[in-house]
Enzyme design. Structure first.
Site, PDB file in Angstrom:
ATOM      1  N   LYS A  10      -0.481   3.327  -1.495  1.00 30.52           N
ATOM      2  CA  LYS A  10      -0.223   3.736  -0.115  1.00 30.52           C
ATOM      3  C   LYS A  10      -0.721   2.694   0.875  1.00 30.52           C
ATOM      4  CE  LYS A  10      -0.655   8.619  -1.312  1.00 30.52           C
ATOM      5  NZ  LYS A  10      -1.585   9.754  -1.386  1.00 30.52           N
ATOM      6  N   ARG A  11      -1.808   2.060   0.527  1.00 32.66           N
ATOM      7  CA  ARG A  11      -2.394   1.102   1.455  1.00 32.66           C
ATOM      8  C   ARG A  11      -1.735  -0.266   1.388  1.00 32.66           C
ATOM      9  NH1 ARG A  11      -8.811   1.293   1.474  1.00 32.66           N
ATOM     10  NH2 ARG A  11      -8.332  -0.142   3.152  1.00 32.66           N
TER      11      ARG A  11
END
Length: 466
Positions: free
Chosen positions: A236-237
């Site tokens: 996600k990052r």
RNA sequence: GGCCCCAUUGUCUAGCGGCCUAGGACACCACCCUCUCAAGGUGGAAGCACGGGUUCGAAUCCCGUUGGGGCUGCCA
């Protein structure tokens, strides 16, 4: 098989990415074919990292993709009583023990130890439960725990290599491995279909499940993860792969679903374009691949282009409308004329892979003021000897001919013949003068909708600039 | 480090012992079509990681090696 119950259980700790969407889709397809129930559960036990906005994004993205849930969304944050009850039961039956070791103390003791992880220091200290001490699960020292997996077959884990893991934090909050199992039992989940990354923790879940007793184990299916170009698990990052971003770019949900379904699974023949009904009908967990798949945007774009071109024109126009309106549009709100868009829609449909690409092709119609692209002007008009003659002649002829694509074409063809050059070259200066770019929709159809007055004004404007 | 998973062209895949001189698709290249750009058509380059077995026969089964990944958190 009786009616299966599956669940998709994301944690709202970041934007919803395509890997999660693929896992949700596999669960959904499996449930749909067998007339099962798809449960949506938000795993927000980590109060620090969970956030409502991420939850909203998950719900929104699933809805957009057409992945509907039959039950939920349930929130683990609202189900604390269940986890506490399970914790009591496990503690009272001796499966759990309190531990007040610090990370540092454990590391110091276990440096160079033969068996990995926690050393069981508190296992027999008989510490009382309470603030300041976490609760660990007492893992058997011998034997093995076997995961029966539809995708991977039997995966065996030696119990002695599984540490006494923490199930409840020292502040009393349950951890994923506990809450997850308690909920799956409570919700009577029959098939746990999730990403491969969970396989190593599955024996822990099984141990807890068995310790709680009374409910038969579910069937597991660990599907391969989606990876980035460096073949690392999508993060996600790190990786920019939010479902909502693709939506904003004008990918069609049906194209996304089709593409996602083919990541780790195939119908067994050469077909690649399948309707949702076909996917539901043919998807089998047994046929899911074992290896990680790269999420290839180029291929997604290809699928999207196919789906865009397959849309009936009216449908295409209505799907396109949101991408021509509002703050993202490169023109003032009141300039947009959907009737004009509709006239050019079939030509547009063939030329874009995502809906957001349409705006650039329509800018010449609605931009106010109209400003031709500088680089194109320099290349095709300023630096071209014949440009002024072409523009002058076009302006003259365009003032008198019928305003139809056919008449416009023959006018430009006559200029082309006079110059002894290809039509493709002759239309260049006219295109840039009237449409602002050297590439775009077909010239004659575009001029027709632009209108005679604006076309002539732009040709004269270009002549003035030379 | 330990445990676990994985391994067909750059990418997604078909293949589940003989139908494979490995099929399809994306991307790439060339040509055709063509008012630009696309779309479409035709063709091309590109792969069974390596080494041992098993078998009459292996991309397909077994073992090993190598490579990649995941987990190893009082995250999920």
């Amino acid at each position: 098989m009786s009616q299966p119950r599956v669940r998709f259980a994301p944690s709202p700790t970041g934007y919803f990415h395509v890997g999660g969407a693929r896992t949700a889709l596999f669960n959904w397809l499996f449930a749909k074919r067998l007339g099962g129930v798809f449960v949506l559960r938000i795993e927000d036990t980590d109060r620090e990292r969970s956030d409502e906005t991420w939850t909203a994004g998950i719900l929104d993205s699933l809805s957009w993709l057409g992945i509907t849930w039959d039950e939920g969304p349930y929130f683990q944050s609202a189900r604390r009583g269940l986890y506490d009850a399970a914790t009591d039961q496990l503690f009272n039956s001796g499966h759990l023990y309190a531990c007040d070791c610090t990370r540092e103390a454990i590391d110091a003791r276990t440096k160079g130890a033969a068996t990995p992880g926690y050393d069981g220091y508190c296992a027999d200290r008989g510490l009382a439960r309470g603030p300041g001490s976490a609760l660990r699960f007492r893992v058997p020292d011998s034997g093995e725990t076997v995961v029966h997996d539809i995708v991977r077959g039997e995966v065996v884990f030696a119990n002695e290599l599984i540490e006494d893991f923490i199930v409840v934090k020292s502040n009393g909050d349950p951890l994923f491995v506990l809450a997850n199992v308690v909920d799956d039992r409570d919700m009577e989940i029959s098939h746990i279909i999730r990403a491969d990354e969970h396989l190593p923790t599955t024996p822990k879940a099984i141990l807890i499940w068995q310790a709680l007793g009374g409910v038969a184990l579910p069937t597991f299916a660990h599907v391969p993860v989606l990876v980035n170009e460096k073949r690392q698990k999508l993060s996600k990052r790190r990786d920019r792969v939010a479902v909502q971003d693709y939506r904003a770019l004008g990918y069609l949900p049906e194209a996304m679903v089709n593409y996602l379904a083919l990541l780790g699974w195939g119908p067994g023949d050469d077909r690649e374009i399948l309707t949702v009904d076909e996917l539901i009908d043919e998807f089998r967990l047994e046929d899911v691949n074992l290896s990680p798949a790269f999420f290839d945007e180029k291929r997604l774009a290809h699928f999207n282009g196919l789906y865009i071109r397959a849309l009936p024109v009216a449908e295409f126009v209505s799907r396109l409308a949101p991408f021509l309106d509002g703050e993202t549009a490169p023109w003032p709100d009141d300039r947009l004329d959907m009737a004009v868009v509709e006239a050019l829609a079939p030509l547009l449909q063939e030329r874009i892979a995502t809906l957001a690409e349409a705006a650039a092709m329509l800018e010449f119609l609605f931009a106010d003021p109209f400003v031709p692209e500088e680089a194109s002007v320099t290349k095709v008009i300023t630096n071209d000897q014949s440009a002024s003659a072409i523009l002058l002649e076009a302006a003259t002829q365009f003032a008198e001919i019928d305003w139809t694509p056919a008449a416009l074409r023959s006018a430009v063809e006559s200029i082309s013949d006079g110059l002894g050059q290809r039509l493709g070259k002759t239309q260049g200066p006219i295109r840039v003068a009237a449409m602002g770019r050297s590439v775009g929709l077909p010239l004659f159809e575009s001029l027709e909708v632009l209108g005679r007055a604006r076309t002539l004004a732009r040709l004269h404007e270009a002549l003035h600039r030379i």
